[in-house]
Motif scaffolding. Structure first.
Motif, PDB file in Angstrom:
ATOM      1  N   ILE A 263     -24.729 -49.293 -20.371  1.00  0.00           N
ATOM      2  CA  ILE A 263     -24.311 -49.230 -18.962  1.00  0.00           C
ATOM      3  C   ILE A 263     -22.935 -48.591 -18.864  1.00  0.00           C
ATOM      4  O   ILE A 263     -22.709 -47.748 -17.999  1.00  0.00           O
ATOM      5  CB  ILE A 263     -24.319 -50.639 -18.335  1.00  0.00           C
ATOM      6  CG1 ILE A 263     -25.741 -51.165 -18.377  1.00  0.00           C
ATOM      7  CG2 ILE A 263     -23.695 -50.632 -16.962  1.00  0.00           C
ATOM      8  CD1 ILE A 263     -26.351 -51.697 -17.158  1.00  0.00           C
ATOM      9  N   VAL A 264     -22.025 -48.983 -19.749  1.00  0.00           N
ATOM     10  CA  VAL A 264     -20.693 -48.369 -19.730  1.00  0.00           C
ATOM     11  C   VAL A 264     -20.815 -46.864 -19.956  1.00  0.00           C
ATOM     12  O   VAL A 264     -20.195 -46.064 -19.245  1.00  0.00           O
ATOM     13  CB  VAL A 264     -19.761 -49.022 -20.782  1.00  0.00           C
ATOM     14  CG1 VAL A 264     -18.444 -48.265 -20.877  1.00  0.00           C
ATOM     15  CG2 VAL A 264     -19.511 -50.488 -20.443  1.00  0.00           C
ATOM     16  N   ALA A 265     -21.637 -46.460 -20.911  1.00  0.00           N
ATOM     17  CA  ALA A 265     -21.836 -45.028 -21.180  1.00  0.00           C
ATOM     18  C   ALA A 265     -22.428 -44.331 -19.952  1.00  0.00           C
ATOM     19  O   ALA A 265     -22.037 -43.204 -19.625  1.00  0.00           O
ATOM     20  CB  ALA A 265     -22.733 -44.833 -22.395  1.00  0.00           C
ATOM     21  N   GLY A 266     -23.354 -44.996 -19.269  1.00  0.00           N
ATOM     22  CA  GLY A 266     -23.931 -44.425 -18.054  1.00  0.00           C
ATOM     23  C   GLY A 266     -22.896 -44.230 -16.968  1.00  0.00           C
ATOM     24  O   GLY A 266     -22.888 -43.211 -16.261  1.00  0.00           O
ATOM     25  N   ILE A 267     -21.993 -45.187 -16.845  1.00  0.00           N
ATOM     26  CA  ILE A 267     -20.927 -45.085 -15.842  1.00  0.00           C
ATOM     27  C   ILE A 267     -19.975 -43.945 -16.202  1.00  0.00           C
ATOM     28  O   ILE A 267     -19.568 -43.172 -15.343  1.00  0.00           O
ATOM     29  CB  ILE A 267     -20.200 -46.443 -15.711  1.00  0.00           C
ATOM     30  CG1 ILE A 267     -21.125 -47.426 -14.983  1.00  0.00           C
ATOM     31  CG2 ILE A 267     -18.868 -46.302 -14.996  1.00  0.00           C
ATOM     32  CD1 ILE A 267     -20.668 -48.852 -15.001  1.00  0.00           C
TER      33      ILE A 267
END
Length: 194
Positions: free
Chosen positions: A63-67
């Motif tokens: 999720i952090v990478a997606g953000i």
């Protein structure tokens, strides 16, 4: 110009990141700020993150990478950006490499503020004393015990990024024990070369 900032807590990354952002006119991207913005914007990744946070769980690397991926697609990142707080682990570094490769971009350089950890404790104690002398409230996380825990997490999870980026030939070490202005001058010289 894409810059990644490394260094233990208290090394002065925040001060120098703000300086670089203003001087080079590139946004400073903090994962915490990006997470809050994605949630506020109601993006797909933001909604996923909100659901996880609302449950009291930690947001996954994916999720952090997606953000991060969503954020660096914004127009203000076209000429570059500074990542502060991401990647924190080798796995996140691999994720960042895949994200950037998918966008046809590369890291320009990784700046590591090298500091004496004992001196960091002295800096912390000075900051606490100065805050008290001014009558300011001392931050709840400004204590030696919390700092030592944060330093331990840095050594275990983030410090392995130093040899990782050194092997890629993009790591630049800066003496973070110098006065703030001297650190900034060294960073300017390095970024001019990148």
């Amino acid at each position: 110009m894409i810059v990644v900032f490394l260094g233990p807590p208290g090394a002065g990354k925040g001060t120098q990141a703000a300086y670089i952002s203003a001087k080079r006119d590139i946004p400073q991207l903090s994962t915490g700020d990006m997470l809050r913005a994605a949630i506020a914007a109601g993006s797909d990744v933001g909604r996923q993150a909100k659901a996880i946070i609302d449950r009291g769980d930690l947001v996954s690397d994916e999720i952090v990478a997606g953000i991060v991926s969503e954020r660096i697609d914004m127009s203000d990142c076209e000429s570059g950006f500074l990542l502060d707080g991401f990647p924190r682990t080798i796995e996140q570094a691999h994720m960042l490499d895949r994200i950037l490769a998918g966008k046809g971009r590369d890291i320009s350089c990784v700046l590591e503020l090298v500091v004496d950890e004992g001196a960091l404790v002295d800096r912390l104690n000075s900051r606490i004393s100065e805050a008290k002398a001014r009558g300011d409230e001392v931050r709840s996380d400004d204590n030696v015990e919390t700092f030592q825990k944060r330093l331990g997490v840095y050594q275990e999870q983030t410090a392995p990024l130093v040899p990782f980026y050194e092997a890629k030939g993009v790591l630049k070490k800066i003496d973070g024990m110098q006065p703030v202005e001297a650190v900034s001058a060294d960073i300017d010289r390095i970024l001019d070369e990148c």
